[in-house]
Design a protein around this motif. Structure first.
Motif, PDB file in Angstrom:
ATOM      1  N   SER A   6       0.813  -1.207   0.000  1.00  0.00           N
ATOM      2  CA  SER A   6       0.000   0.000   0.000  1.00  0.00           C
ATOM      3  C   SER A   6       0.844   1.253   0.000  1.00  0.00           C
ATOM      4  N   PRO A   7       0.393   2.305  -0.680  1.00  0.00           N
ATOM      5  CA  PRO A   7       1.038   3.597  -0.525  1.00  0.00           C
ATOM      6  C   PRO A   7       1.056   3.980   0.960  1.00  0.00           C
ATOM      7  N   THR A   8       2.190   4.454   1.409  1.00  0.00           N
ATOM      8  CA  THR A   8       2.405   4.750   2.821  1.00  0.00           C
ATOM      9  C   THR A   8       3.137   6.072   2.946  1.00  0.00           C
ATOM     10  N   ILE A   9       2.908   6.763   4.064  1.00  0.00           N
ATOM     11  CA  ILE A   9       3.567   8.049   4.321  1.00  0.00           C
ATOM     12  C   ILE A   9       4.206   8.000   5.702  1.00  0.00           C
ATOM     13  N   TRP A  10       5.464   8.460   5.752  1.00  0.00           N
ATOM     14  CA  TRP A  10       6.182   8.613   7.009  1.00  0.00           C
ATOM     15  C   TRP A  10       6.774  10.015   7.077  1.00  0.00           C
ATOM     16  N   VAL A  11       7.167  10.423   8.265  1.00  0.00           N
ATOM     17  CA  VAL A  11       7.962  11.629   8.476  1.00  0.00           C
ATOM     18  C   VAL A  11       9.281  11.160   9.079  1.00  0.00           C
ATOM     19  N   ASP A  12      10.388  11.559   8.462  1.00  0.00           N
ATOM     20  CA  ASP A  12      11.719  11.279   9.012  1.00  0.00           C
ATOM     21  C   ASP A  12      12.181  12.542   9.716  1.00  0.00           C
TER      22      ASP A  12
ATOM     23  N   TRP B  23       2.984   3.719  -5.839  1.00  0.00           N
ATOM     24  CA  TRP B  23       3.001   2.847  -7.010  1.00  0.00           C
ATOM     25  C   TRP B  23       4.000   3.365  -8.023  1.00  0.00           C
ATOM     26  N   LYS B  24       4.669   2.457  -8.695  1.00  0.00           N
ATOM     27  CA  LYS B  24       5.556   2.841  -9.789  1.00  0.00           C
ATOM     28  C   LYS B  24       4.702   3.347 -10.958  1.00  0.00           C
ATOM     29  N   PRO B  25       5.208   4.322 -11.698  1.00  0.00           N
ATOM     30  CA  PRO B  25       4.443   4.805 -12.850  1.00  0.00           C
ATOM     31  C   PRO B  25       4.523   3.801 -13.999  1.00  0.00           C
TER      32      PRO B  25
ATOM     33  N   GLU C  80       5.022   3.086 -18.077  1.00  0.00           N
ATOM     34  CA  GLU C  80       6.043   3.635 -18.975  1.00  0.00           C
ATOM     35  C   GLU C  80       5.642   4.984 -19.559  1.00  0.00           C
ATOM     36  N   ALA C  81       4.369   5.140 -19.899  1.00  0.00           N
ATOM     37  CA  ALA C  81       3.914   6.396 -20.504  1.00  0.00           C
ATOM     38  C   ALA C  81       4.048   7.559 -19.525  1.00  0.00           C
ATOM     39  N   LEU C  82       3.647   7.361 -18.273  1.00  0.00           N
ATOM     40  CA  LEU C  82       3.765   8.433 -17.287  1.00  0.00           C
ATOM     41  C   LEU C  82       5.226   8.756 -17.011  1.00  0.00           C
ATOM     42  N   GLU C  83       6.051   7.730 -16.866  1.00  0.00           N
ATOM     43  CA  GLU C  83       7.478   7.990 -16.608  1.00  0.00           C
ATOM     44  C   GLU C  83       8.100   8.741 -17.789  1.00  0.00           C
TER      45      GLU C  83
ATOM     46  N   VAL D  52       9.896   8.640  -9.616  1.00  0.00           N
ATOM     47  CA  VAL D  52       8.522   9.110  -9.697  1.00  0.00           C
ATOM     48  C   VAL D  52       7.673   8.043  -9.014  1.00  0.00           C
ATOM     49  N   ILE D  53       6.824   8.461  -8.076  1.00  0.00           N
ATOM     50  CA  ILE D  53       5.874   7.539  -7.466  1.00  0.00           C
ATOM     51  C   ILE D  53       4.485   8.125  -7.617  1.00  0.00           C
ATOM     52  N   ARG D  54       3.484   7.281  -7.437  1.00  0.00           N
ATOM     53  CA  ARG D  54       2.104   7.732  -7.528  1.00  0.00           C
ATOM     54  C   ARG D  54       1.405   7.380  -6.225  1.00  0.00           C
ATOM     55  N   ILE D  55       0.566   8.292  -5.736  1.00  0.00           N
ATOM     56  CA  ILE D  55      -0.317   7.992  -4.612  1.00  0.00           C
ATOM     57  C   ILE D  55      -1.707   8.510  -4.987  1.00  0.00           C
ATOM     58  N   PRO D  56      -2.757   7.877  -4.465  1.00  0.00           N
ATOM     59  CA  PRO D  56      -4.106   8.271  -4.859  1.00  0.00           C
ATOM     60  C   PRO D  56      -4.551   9.571  -4.190  1.00  0.00           C
ATOM     61  N   PHE D  57      -5.441  10.294  -4.857  1.00  0.00           N
ATOM     62  CA  PHE D  57      -6.016  11.523  -4.297  1.00  0.00           C
ATOM     63  C   PHE D  57      -6.615  11.292  -2.919  1.00  0.00           C
ATOM     64  N   ARG D  58      -7.145  10.081  -2.680  1.00  0.00           N
ATOM     65  CA  ARG D  58      -7.774   9.829  -1.380  1.00  0.00           C
ATOM     66  C   ARG D  58      -6.780   9.964  -0.225  1.00  0.00           C
TER      67      ARG D  58
END
Length: 85
Positions: free
Chosen positions: A17-23, A34-36, A38-41, A62-68
């Motif tokens: 799952s897409p995940t977020i941390w603070v370092d 998610w990896k993009p 080929e077209a997006l990359e 480049v990574i992708r995360i959903p608007f949600r």
């Protein structure tokens, strides 16, 4: 490294799952996404920003995360601000 977990995308189940941390030690937001395709990359590689070389340096991605997950990104930004970033 002092990673502080912020959130994981609740809609992606057990498939990674897409995940977020603070370092806090490096003063960075850290994203797993998610990896993009080929077209997006390719589109990102072709995008030019004034004052910067085109493309994506080998040490960046480049990574992708959903608007949600926007509320979770805001939460990570708030946590970074509280940590003095």
């Amino acid at each position: 490294m002092a990673l502080r977990f912020i959130a994981i995308d609740p809609d992606t189940g057990q498939q990674g799952s897409p995940t977020i941390w603070v370092d806090e030690s490096k003063r960075e937001l850290v994203f797993q996404g998610w990896k993009p395709d080929e077209a997006l990359e390719a589109e990102c590689r072709a995008f030019e920003v004034p004052g910067h070389a085109p493309g994506i340096p080998a040490h960046e991605a480049v990574i992708r995360i959903p608007f949600r997950m926007v509320p979770m990104v805001k939460e990570a930004c708030d946590a970074a601000e509280r940590a003095g970033v």
